[in-house]
Write an enzyme that holds these catalytic residues in place. Sequence first.
Site, PDB file in Angstrom:
ATOM      1  N   LYS A 148      46.002  36.452  40.097  1.00 46.88           N
ATOM      2  CA  LYS A 148      47.288  37.129  40.016  1.00 46.88           C
ATOM      3  C   LYS A 148      48.236  36.516  41.045  1.00 46.88           C
ATOM      4  O   LYS A 148      47.733  35.969  42.036  1.00 46.88           O
ATOM      5  CB  LYS A 148      47.116  38.627  40.219  1.00 46.88           C
ATOM      6  CG  LYS A 148      47.132  39.093  41.685  1.00 46.88           C
ATOM      7  CD  LYS A 148      47.228  40.583  41.785  1.00 46.88           C
ATOM      8  CE  LYS A 148      47.860  40.996  43.079  1.00 46.88           C
ATOM      9  NZ  LYS A 148      47.847  42.397  43.375  1.00 46.88           N
ATOM     10  N   HIS A 178      40.822  41.889  39.899  1.00 46.88           N
ATOM     11  CA  HIS A 178      39.571  42.220  40.581  1.00 46.88           C
ATOM     12  C   HIS A 178      39.218  43.701  40.477  1.00 46.88           C
ATOM     13  O   HIS A 178      38.073  44.079  40.696  1.00 46.88           O
ATOM     14  CB  HIS A 178      39.567  41.732  42.036  1.00 46.88           C
ATOM     15  CG  HIS A 178      40.490  42.478  42.924  1.00 46.88           C
ATOM     16  ND1 HIS A 178      41.815  42.174  43.050  1.00 46.88           N
ATOM     17  CD2 HIS A 178      40.272  43.535  43.736  1.00 46.88           C
ATOM     18  CE1 HIS A 178      42.371  43.017  43.894  1.00 46.88           C
ATOM     19  NE2 HIS A 178      41.464  43.843  44.324  1.00 46.88           N
ATOM     20  N   LYS A 182      35.110  46.091  39.894  1.00 48.12           N
ATOM     21  CA  LYS A 182      34.580  47.138  40.770  1.00 48.12           C
ATOM     22  C   LYS A 182      33.488  47.929  40.041  1.00 48.12           C
ATOM     23  O   LYS A 182      33.622  48.238  38.858  1.00 48.12           O
ATOM     24  CB  LYS A 182      35.701  48.082  41.222  1.00 48.12           C
ATOM     25  CG  LYS A 182      36.628  47.422  42.248  1.00 48.12           C
ATOM     26  CD  LYS A 182      37.731  48.363  42.655  1.00 48.12           C
ATOM     27  CE  LYS A 182      38.724  47.684  43.569  1.00 48.12           C
ATOM     28  NZ  LYS A 182      38.250  47.531  44.946  1.00 48.12           N
ATOM     29  N   ASP A 235      53.368  44.315  41.522  1.00 45.39           N
ATOM     30  CA  ASP A 235      52.182  43.938  42.293  1.00 45.39           C
ATOM     31  C   ASP A 235      50.964  44.803  41.944  1.00 45.39           C
ATOM     32  O   ASP A 235      49.831  44.335  42.036  1.00 45.39           O
ATOM     33  CB  ASP A 235      52.495  44.064  43.796  1.00 45.39           C
ATOM     34  CG  ASP A 235      51.420  43.434  44.666  1.00 45.39           C
ATOM     35  OD1 ASP A 235      51.045  42.284  44.380  1.00 45.39           O
ATOM     36  OD2 ASP A 235      50.948  44.086  45.614  1.00 45.39           O
ATOM     37  N   HIS A 240      46.783  46.256  37.963  1.00 44.00           N
ATOM     38  CA  HIS A 240      45.632  47.075  38.333  1.00 44.00           C
ATOM     39  C   HIS A 240      45.679  48.488  37.722  1.00 44.00           C
ATOM     40  O   HIS A 240      44.717  48.936  37.108  1.00 44.00           O
ATOM     41  CB  HIS A 240      45.523  47.211  39.858  1.00 44.00           C
ATOM     42  CG  HIS A 240      45.496  45.896  40.570  1.00 44.00           C
ATOM     43  ND1 HIS A 240      44.741  44.833  40.139  1.00 44.00           N
ATOM     44  CD2 HIS A 240      46.128  45.464  41.687  1.00 44.00           C
ATOM     45  CE1 HIS A 240      44.913  43.814  40.966  1.00 44.00           C
ATOM     46  NE2 HIS A 240      45.756  44.167  41.909  1.00 44.00           N
TER      47      HIS A 240
HETATM   48  P1  NAD Z   1      47.129  30.292  50.614  1.00 47.09           P
HETATM   49  O1  NAD Z   1      48.554  29.908  50.802  1.00 47.09           O
HETATM   50  O2  NAD Z   1      46.380  30.880  51.750  1.00 47.09           O
HETATM   51  O3  NAD Z   1      46.301  29.011  50.137  1.00 47.09           O
HETATM   52  C1  NAD Z   1      46.788  28.121  49.185  1.00 47.09           C
HETATM   53  C2  NAD Z   1      45.766  27.040  48.926  1.00 47.09           C
HETATM   54  O4  NAD Z   1      46.305  26.171  47.923  1.00 47.09           O
HETATM   55  C3  NAD Z   1      45.431  26.161  50.127  1.00 47.09           C
HETATM   56  O5  NAD Z   1      44.071  25.784  50.041  1.00 47.09           O
HETATM   57  C4  NAD Z   1      46.314  24.924  49.899  1.00 47.09           C
HETATM   58  O6  NAD Z   1      45.773  23.734  50.461  1.00 47.09           O
HETATM   59  C5  NAD Z   1      46.268  24.835  48.390  1.00 47.09           C
HETATM   60  N1  NAD Z   1      47.445  24.145  47.863  1.00 47.09           N
HETATM   61  C6  NAD Z   1      48.733  24.544  47.906  1.00 47.09           C
HETATM   62  N2  NAD Z   1      49.515  23.628  47.296  1.00 47.09           N
HETATM   63  C7  NAD Z   1      48.704  22.619  46.866  1.00 47.09           C
HETATM   64  C8  NAD Z   1      48.899  21.409  46.174  1.00 47.09           C
HETATM   65  N3  NAD Z   1      50.108  20.992  45.790  1.00 47.09           N
HETATM   66  N4  NAD Z   1      47.818  20.652  45.886  1.00 47.09           N
HETATM   67  C9  NAD Z   1      46.586  21.039  46.261  1.00 47.09           C
HETATM   68  N5  NAD Z   1      46.319  22.199  46.906  1.00 47.09           N
HETATM   69  C10 NAD Z   1      47.373  22.967  47.208  1.00 47.09           C
HETATM   70  O7  NAD Z   1      47.105  31.240  49.342  1.00 47.09           O
HETATM   71  P2  NAD Z   1      46.040  32.408  49.011  1.00 47.09           P
HETATM   72  O8  NAD Z   1      46.416  33.625  49.760  1.00 47.09           O
HETATM   73  O9  NAD Z   1      44.653  31.889  49.153  1.00 47.09           O
HETATM   74  O10 NAD Z   1      46.368  32.720  47.490  1.00 47.09           O
HETATM   75  C11 NAD Z   1      46.001  31.874  46.415  1.00 47.09           C
HETATM   76  C12 NAD Z   1      46.384  32.551  45.109  1.00 47.09           C
HETATM   77  O11 NAD Z   1      45.643  33.752  44.967  1.00 47.09           O
HETATM   78  C13 NAD Z   1      47.860  32.956  45.017  1.00 47.09           C
HETATM   79  O12 NAD Z   1      48.283  32.852  43.679  1.00 47.09           O
HETATM   80  C14 NAD Z   1      47.847  34.416  45.420  1.00 47.09           C
HETATM   81  O13 NAD Z   1      48.919  35.131  44.862  1.00 47.09           O
HETATM   82  C15 NAD Z   1      46.531  34.849  44.813  1.00 47.09           C
HETATM   83  N6  NAD Z   1      45.943  36.020  45.454  1.00 47.09           N
HETATM   84  C16 NAD Z   1      45.685  36.021  46.797  1.00 47.09           C
HETATM   85  C17 NAD Z   1      45.104  37.134  47.381  1.00 47.09           C
HETATM   86  C18 NAD Z   1      44.770  37.159  48.849  1.00 47.09           C
HETATM   87  O14 NAD Z   1      44.217  38.155  49.286  1.00 47.09           O
HETATM   88  N7  NAD Z   1      45.061  36.120  49.606  1.00 47.09           N
HETATM   89  C19 NAD Z   1      44.796  38.258  46.605  1.00 47.09           C
HETATM   90  C20 NAD Z   1      45.049  38.220  45.231  1.00 47.09           C
HETATM   91  C21 NAD Z   1      45.627  37.094  44.678  1.00 47.09           C
END
Ligand code: NAD
Length: 484
Positions: A148, A178, A182, A235, A240
């Site tokens: 998401k 996710h 659950k 969101d 959810h």
């Molecule tokens: P983040 O910014 O912490 O990490 C992004 C990752 O993508 C890094 O590993 C970065 O190196 C890689 N990346 C970015 N641009 C890139 C490119 N051009 N080429 C290769 N790699 C690239 O983001 P996150 O928090 O891990 O979130 C990732 C996804 O999951 C997002 O879509 C976010 O909305 C979703 N998400 C995150 C969470 C959370 O708890 N963090 C929860 C639900 C959904």
Amino acid sequence: MVSRVIPVDPFDLVIFGGTGDLARRKILPGLYRRHLDGQMPDDARIIGAARGDMDTDGYRTFVESAVREFVSKKKCNPKVLKSFLERLRFVQLDATGKQGWTDLKDVVRQDIVQAFYFSVGPSLFGPIAERLHTHGIAGPTARIVVEKPFGHDEASARALNASLAKHFDEYQIYRIDHYLGKETVQNLMALRFGNMLFEPLWNAQYVDHIQITVAETVGVEGRGSYYDKSGAMRDMVQNHLMQLLCLTAMEPPSKFEPNAVRDEKLKIIRALDPVATDDIVRGQYRGNDDVASYLEDAETGASTTESFVAMKLQISNWRWNGTPFYLRTGKRMRGRMSEIVVRFKEPPHSIFDEDTGQSANELSIRLQPNEGMDLKVTIKEPGLGGMRLIDVPLDMTFADALGEEAADAPDAYERLIMDVIRGNQTLFMRGDEVEAAWAWTDPIIAGWQDRGDKPKLYDPFSTGPEEALMLLHKDGRRWREIRE
Ligand code: NAD
């Protein structure tokens, strides 16, 4: 109770964004726990792919610290951790450029289950799908997992679906929510469709109303700039809460099988009435001496984004005609609590005196905290003094009822990733479901924008704006208490 961990087939799982926050906090610790439980065959491998300057040794160090931070000490066995780290590889790669793709092709095996987890922002979904295809990395049965947010409206969700569909069939695409992973959510289906007790009463004739609450105590700190473009409706509700609503309201599918379940969920989304302006309340949290306000957290001077939303929904079908569904979700609420509550009607005629205290049955399904269910039933108050009735909960907290194993049940991410490896899409959203959910959400958000609607302010650690309480009061009902 005997644990049944069924090993999966050998696989290569590539995590795009393998150094990101989600990978560090959820995906990698979850995979470690599956390894610890013996669910991964010897030749299963995990390949981190990201643009950071790193090699496999560096990635192993990164993953080791993630596991030590996010897996309980009791489960961090050094020998097991070492063997888990040996499964890992790292490929430095640019999702939108040329760098790294031939390296990835050299690493990923073809004669094995292939799973590609897109743990990156949605703008990278299309470019990654395309490169997996043009570099001949993904085979015909490869699976892709997308995170998401899946779009921010119907048009963008359609565009994302189209960009994936160019290179992958629907049976290969796993859209994660996710909440569906659950334990309690699956138990809702076991409860409804594995018992004779509830389903005959699960309709407008016997159910007064249903409440779905997802309350968090945290604010948007740290995620302010993302959240401010999204708000609670996009969101939380569109995905959810909508999924919880669908599983609660859907007709019994003919089989617990991906398309049968998803067809039934889709019918519910399509049967939702548009929401009247009076039936929805938006809120935004204030600050106090201890915590910042939404506006401070989001670092915007004058945002009208909602951090809380409550609404009354009607499902226009035979089963639910006249039974309202009340949904609410918010940040900086009094407690962290997610639950679905089915409130049944009172018996049609009371044989007891009016002041005996009879009330309606209530089934609550708790997602957190203390995953479990309880059913409020009316019994006679023990002792002398005539017939006085009291409500008692028949409580089934899984950890109490089923022991340590239930308390240690796999978390949603690890369960869902193993479903991807097994090729089971039941707990993932289909493309048409996501589009339909947006099609229902879009007019509500557009209405707010057209009217210049401003969210009602609410105190931090409260139950949300006063108007949200009124939403039920005017129907002669009350929200369940949000416990601290
Ligand atoms: P983040 O910014 O912490 O990490 C992004 C990752 O993508 C890094 O590993 C970065 O190196 C890689 N990346 C970015 N641009 C890139 C490119 N051009 N080429 C290769 N790699 C690239 O983001 P996150 O928090 O891990 O979130 C990732 C996804 O999951 C997002 O879509 C976010 O909305 C979703 N998400 C995150 C969470 C959370 O708890 N963090 C929860 C639900 C959904």
